[in-house]
Design an enzyme around this catalytic site. Structure first.
Site, PDB file in Angstrom:
ATOM      1  N   GLU A 257      -7.228  10.724  -1.470  1.00 59.59           N
ATOM      2  CA  GLU A 257      -6.070   9.935  -1.873  1.00 59.59           C
ATOM      3  C   GLU A 257      -4.970  10.788  -2.489  1.00 59.59           C
ATOM      4  OE1 GLU A 257      -4.934   6.009  -4.602  1.00 59.59           O
ATOM      5  OE2 GLU A 257      -7.027   6.565  -4.301  1.00 59.59           O
ATOM      6  N   LYS A 274      -6.919   1.074  -1.734  1.00 61.58           N
ATOM      7  CA  LYS A 274      -7.681  -0.051  -2.280  1.00 61.58           C
ATOM      8  C   LYS A 274      -8.306  -0.783  -1.102  1.00 61.58           C
ATOM      9  CE  LYS A 274      -8.013  -0.367  -6.636  1.00 61.58           C
ATOM     10  NZ  LYS A 274      -9.358  -0.073  -7.130  1.00 61.58           N
TER      11      LYS A 274
END
Length: 459
Positions: A257, A274
């Site tokens: 990420e 997410k």
């Protein structure tokens, strides 16, 4: 006195491991690793060592540079002052890093910015932040398949000599006992229930609840990193190791990420993750799991909540009207998991600098929850120990205004005699306790397995 940098071509390698093997025993050796050739998405590797200075932040928020205390309003202000002290004449170049800060910003650095609380205990004996000031780097561009040494003429001769030295033999690594979790299933369930109570009371919409796993070890952390990299190559990986009074300390990060990227033209991008599903063992199962993720209203709602939070954070330092969401809940697949990934972009406001952006958005909303400050307070109350580097950031800030940082998930932290891993996930009103507990394990199961010694695999 301003030093003039030169850019010299170096031998290209598909991965940076051979180059870094020649540097890893040097003081302050750092590797920002794009995970090539196995990981998609990453373009650059950045390697360096022998920093000009090292800035650390202790658990009281006090800043130290080369053993001397620095008095600044925030650690980010101290880092900016150190960066400004590096006077380099930079040639025109598209390379992302020509000198500046490389290091990590631990999750608990957020305590210097917001009233988080003091309930959790600091058990991992690393500085809250550690950033070196580097006046040279070896940069690999995997798109152009080229490598470059960026350094002054005198420093370049040193670097070339280091790179030509025989590689030190890699030592072994083993756990002395299996990883043990800080929470059992019942302890996690109690905290899950507390989060649900806070959500129903209106304190928050989402909380990222994590648990820590630890094991004693002996051996070479570089060997451990190589195992982790083989198990889960990722585009925002990194390795940093250094000596401390307690023994060798290190960061072994396999993050997928990106947190914040800022270019010299002021363009900003963040890529929050997410929503997670494991990869399937056969194509049909893999497709089913990916489809289940993209159609999950719960996972999409979590992602959208974090996108809104990041739009707010970026808006604090961006030009009015420049914040955009060019990708919402896109599917990205990695070696072990599928993720939902969004992209939020903006343009840095006049007078703002990359470290202002980092301070405005730190720590990343994808690993706190929303609203952020209340989420951090609840995390401090419910998680038994502080997160250390986990959920902080690794990356660089270049003297010209380039910055790129990761969210330090899928990250192992070693503090002399023990190595630690964390697994967590976002909880919302309709979360299921069994599914969420399983997710904390699924996210790091392959990392735990990669670090487990053969002795314990057989037991």
């Amino acid at each position: 006195m301003t030093a003039r940098l030169e850019i010299t071509q170096a031998p290209y390698r598909e991965d940076p491991l051979g180059h870094f093997a020649a540097l890893r025993h040097r003081p302050g050796a750092v590797l920002l690793d794009s995970g090539r050739p196995a990981a998609p998405g990453g373009r650059y590797d950045i390697l360096s060592c022998d920093p000009v200075s090292v800035l650390t932040v202790d658990e009281q928020g006090v800043t130290w540079v080369d053993g001397k205390r620095w008095e600044y309003e925030t650690p980010f202000a101290a880092q900016q002052a150190l960066l400004d002290a590096l006077e380099l004449e930079c040639p025109a170049s598209e390379l992302p890093f020509l000198g500046g800060l490389i290091g990590y910003w631990g999750y608990d650095l957020g305590r210097s910015l917001e009233p988080v609380g003091e309930s959790s205990t600091q058990l991992v004996a690393l500085p809250v932040s550690r950033t070196g000031l580097y006046d040279w780097a070896l940069v690999q561009d995997h798109q152009l398949r080229e490598s470059w040494v960026v350094a002054t003429r005198d420093r370049r001769e040193q670097v070339m000599a280091w790179l030509q030295q025989p590689r030190a033999r890699t030592a072994g690594f083993e756990l002395l006992s299996p990883f043990a979790g800080e929470l059992d299933r019942a302890g996690y369930a109690r905290r899950f229930t507390a989060v649900q109570d806070y959500i129903r009371a209106g304190d928050c919409y989402q909380i990222n609840l994590a648990q820590r796993f630890s094991a004693p070890y002996r051996g070479d952390l570089w060997t451990a990193y190589l195992r982790l990299r083989q198990a889960t190559p990722t585009p925002f990986a990194g390795f940093m190791g250094w000596s401390a009074d307690s023994g060798e300390q290190g960061i072994l990060s396999l993050s997928p990420e990106r947190f914040l990227q800022c270019r010299t033209d002021g363009h900003i991008e963040t890529r929050p993750i997410k929503g997670t599903r494991p990869r399937g063992t056969i194509p049909a199962e893999d497709l089913r799991l990916a489809s289940e993720l993209t159609s999950s209203l719960k996972d999409r709602a979590e992602n959208v909540m974090i996108v809104d939070l990041l739009r707010n954070d970026l808006g604090r330092v961006c030009r009015p009207g420049s914040v955009r969401v060019p990708q919402l809940c896109g599917l990205e697949s990695y070696a072990n998991v599928h993720h939902l990934v969004s992209v939020v972009s903006g343009k840095l406001a006049q007078g703002k600098r990359p470290l202002d952006l980092l301070a405005a958005a730190f720590p990343g909303g994808s690993i706190t929850g929303a609203p952020k400050v209340r989420a951090m307070q609840i995390i401090d109350e419910l998680e038994p120990s502080r997160r250390s580097v986990y959920c902080g950031s690794l990356g660089f800030v270049d003297v010209r205004g380039n910055m790129d940082t990761s969210i330090a998930i899928r990250t192992a932290v070693a503090d002399g005699k023990r190595i630690h891993l964390w697994g967590g996930g976002g909880l919302v009103a309709d979360s299921d306790v069994e599914a969420e507990y399983a997710e904390t394990l699924d996210k790091i199961r392959h990392l735990l397995a990669a670090l487990t010694s053969e002795k314990h695999e057989q037991e």
